[in-house]
Design an enzyme around this catalytic site. Structure first.
Site, PDB file in Angstrom:
ATOM      1  CG  HIS A   1       1.078   1.558  12.234  1.00 12.61           C
ATOM      2  ND1 HIS A   1       1.623   2.655  12.119  1.00 12.61           N
ATOM      3  CD2 HIS A   1       1.515   1.065  11.469  1.00 12.61           C
ATOM      4  CE1 HIS A   1       2.260   2.444  11.033  1.00 12.61           C
ATOM      5  NE2 HIS A   1       2.204   1.907   9.857  1.00 12.61           N
TER       6      HIS A   1
ATOM      7  CG  HIS B   1      -3.890   0.467   4.997  1.00 11.96           C
ATOM      8  ND1 HIS B   1      -3.102  -0.599   5.449  1.00 11.96           N
ATOM      9  CD2 HIS B   1      -3.009   1.459   5.236  1.00 11.96           C
ATOM     10  CE1 HIS B   1      -2.049  -0.977   5.782  1.00 11.96           C
ATOM     11  NE2 HIS B   1      -1.497   1.191   5.439  1.00 11.96           N
TER      12      HIS B   1
ATOM     13  CG  HIS C   1      -0.538  -0.280   2.224  1.00 15.20           C
ATOM     14  ND1 HIS C   1       0.698  -0.827   3.114  1.00 15.20           N
ATOM     15  CD2 HIS C   1       0.605   1.383   3.291  1.00 15.20           C
ATOM     16  CE1 HIS C   1       0.817  -0.249   4.579  1.00 15.20           C
ATOM     17  NE2 HIS C   1       0.825   1.041   4.220  1.00 15.20           N
TER      18      HIS C   1
ATOM     19  CD  GLU D   1       4.017   0.654   7.486  1.00 19.39           C
ATOM     20  OE1 GLU D   1       3.625   0.769   5.961  1.00 19.39           O
ATOM     21  OE2 GLU D   1       3.689   0.503   8.363  1.00 19.39           O
TER      22      GLU D   1
ATOM     23  CG  HIS E   1       4.376   4.545   3.747  1.00 18.33           C
ATOM     24  ND1 HIS E   1       4.074   5.275   5.772  1.00 18.33           N
ATOM     25  CD2 HIS E   1       4.052   3.448   4.154  1.00 18.33           C
ATOM     26  CE1 HIS E   1       2.921   4.502   5.691  1.00 18.33           C
ATOM     27  NE2 HIS E   1       3.150   4.019   4.731  1.00 18.33           N
TER      28      HIS E   1
ATOM     29  CE1 TYR F   1       4.954   4.143   7.902  1.00 24.41           C
ATOM     30  CE2 TYR F   1       5.055   5.763   9.594  1.00 24.41           C
ATOM     31  CZ  TYR F   1       4.688   4.940   8.936  1.00 24.41           C
ATOM     32  OH  TYR F   1       3.428   4.804   9.133  1.00 24.41           O
TER      33      TYR F   1
HETATM   34 FE   LIG Z   1       1.823   1.743   5.961  1.00 20.38          FE
END
Ligand SMILES: [Fe+2]
Ligand code: FES
Lengths: 306, 117
Positions: A245, A198, A153, A264, A213, A254
């Site tokens: 997260h 996501h 993503h 990431e 990112h 990161y």
């Molecule tokens: Fe991410």
């Protein structure tokens, strides 16, 4: 649920300042493979666990950042369908010929309210290395570097996140898995078109068309630890992590590529179904949402982008 | 042969040792860790350390340096010629005197984005 229409993130094209350094980073360290170099110098990369021709496109340029994020649709007629939906929504759609990126079919493209270019396509050749489909092993080619399994993503920054939310829901059939609301309105959204928590995310930021990112999927928390060892061994510039997260629940690090584009490594994250309600976060808990163990944002999260 | 050592002075904040072949920003980060930099606005502005984000911008007041590629959206060719550079993309060839020139818009961005209006 059958996935229809827009299926998943397919590729992202990013700008790099030093092509040889970028190729070394994405192949040797992230663990991708170079598929080919196009006549215009763009370089096409993939993970050995991906079937399609490529998922990362590198373009040499004088500034870092992102050119376009491409999403793959189930079938060619989906492109006509979404061309109409996007046009009816009021945005201009342009066309990119098949083969403009080697191995890819025709694409349609448009600019979203945060200033980013999104492209849709339905056809891709396959390329080597790729998994075997008959009596397959867990990997055909032994993984190397961080052993990225796929381009997962992207997180993009720009001013009109509310506009993106409306457009992605109404014109592209995405759903909002999670969102952060500040007293002055929506601040960040995590959008999905499939079963991942996501597929693309946006955070509010004064300048349009910025890259926060590009994320690669790793197998598990242990792989994230190995990736962290690689970051230190090869003196790769780190931002934060390994951590987790709260939003999406993904395990993460990161860090930065040699041109200052943030990358990431992402593992885990929950499974999304269309009947799952949107998870919401407010100003008081946003730190925990972004960095679950630190429980606060670092300076760079909101200010360092390319 | 041990790498040559230089001294970098960050105007108004202090001094740091920097070694031949080392990114100046990385030397400044180390000095910050040792408590050698004083009166910084917040922390030393550090982002990508690779020339892409622009937060580490400095003006070179004196000294000689080599530089690597910097994103043109952060530093124009004219800026670069005038010594306005990214500290993460310069390597010392002599002692250096620097002034922080963090782009104001960048520094304020995060704060503004999170501030209830
Ligand atoms: Fe991410
Ligand atoms: S820290 Fe990002 S350009 Fe220097």
């Amino acid at each position: 649920m059958a996935i229809t229409g827009i299926m998943r993130p397919g590729f992202i094209q990013i700008r790099v300042l030093d092509m040889p350094a970028a190729i070394e980073f994405y192949t040797k360290r992230i663990g991708l493979h170079q598929v080919t170099e196009g006549p215009d110098g763009r370089v096409y990369l993939k993970s050995a666990d991906e079937f399609d021709h490529h998922s990362i496109v590198l373009r040499r340029a004088d500034s870092a950042g992102v050119d376009a994020a491409g999403f793959k649709c189930v079938k060619d007629s989906d492109l006509d369908h979404y061309e109409k939906r996007v046009t009816d929504y009021g945005f201009a759609v342009d066309h990119v010929k098949a083969g403009e990126q080697p191995g890819l079919g025709r694409r349609i493209g448009f600019t979203i309210p945060t200033g980013h270019r999104i492209e849709l396509y339905a056809e891709s050749e396959q390329s080597d290395p790729k998994p075997r489909t008959h009596n397959p092993d867990v990997w055909e080619l032994e993984p190397h570097g961080m052993a990225a399994r796929r381009f997962d993503h992207s997180l993009l920054y720009g001013p009109d996140v509310q506009g993106n939310l409306d457009f992605f829901e109404k014109a592209l059939d995405f759903r909002c898995a999670e969102r952060v609301d500040m007293p002055d309105g929506v601040f960040a959204i995590w959008m999905t078109c499939g079963m991942k928590a996501h597929d693309i995310a946006f955070v509010k930021y004064p300048e349009p068309n910025k890259l926060h990112h590009v994320a690669f999927e790793l197998e598990n928390w242990q792989s994230i630890g190995h990736a962290a060892d690689i970051l230190t061994r090869y003196d790769i510039s780190i931002d934060l992590g390994p951590t987790r997260h709260g939003i999406t629940r993904g395990q993460t690090i990161y860090f930065f590529d040699p041109s200052g584009n943030r990358c990431e490594t992402f593992a885990g994250g929950y499974t999304y179904y269309p009947d799952i309600p949107t998870r919401t976060w407010d100003e008081t808990q946003v730190g925990k949402g972004i960095f679950y163990y630190e429980r606060q944002l670092n300076d760079a999260f909101l200010s360092v982008v390319s | 042969m041990a790498p040559q050592r230089f001294q970098v002075t960050l105007e108004g904040h202090g001094q740091a040792n920097v070694y031949e072949g080392e990114r100046v920003l990385v030397a400044l980060e180390r000095a910050q860790g040792f408590g050698q930099l004083k009166n910084l606005p917040r922390r030393l502005p550090v982002g990508c350390r690779r020339g892409g984000c622009g937060v580490c911008r400095v003006r070179v007041l004196a000294g000689a340096y080599d530089s690597g590629p910097m994103s043109r959206s952060c530093v124009s060719a004219e800026d670069e010629a005038a010594g306005l550079v990214l500290a993460c993309c310069i390597y010392p060839r002599s002692d250096l005197f620097l002034r922080l020139e963090t782009p104001v818009v960048v520094k304020a961005k995060g704060e503004r984005a999170l501030q209830p209006v």
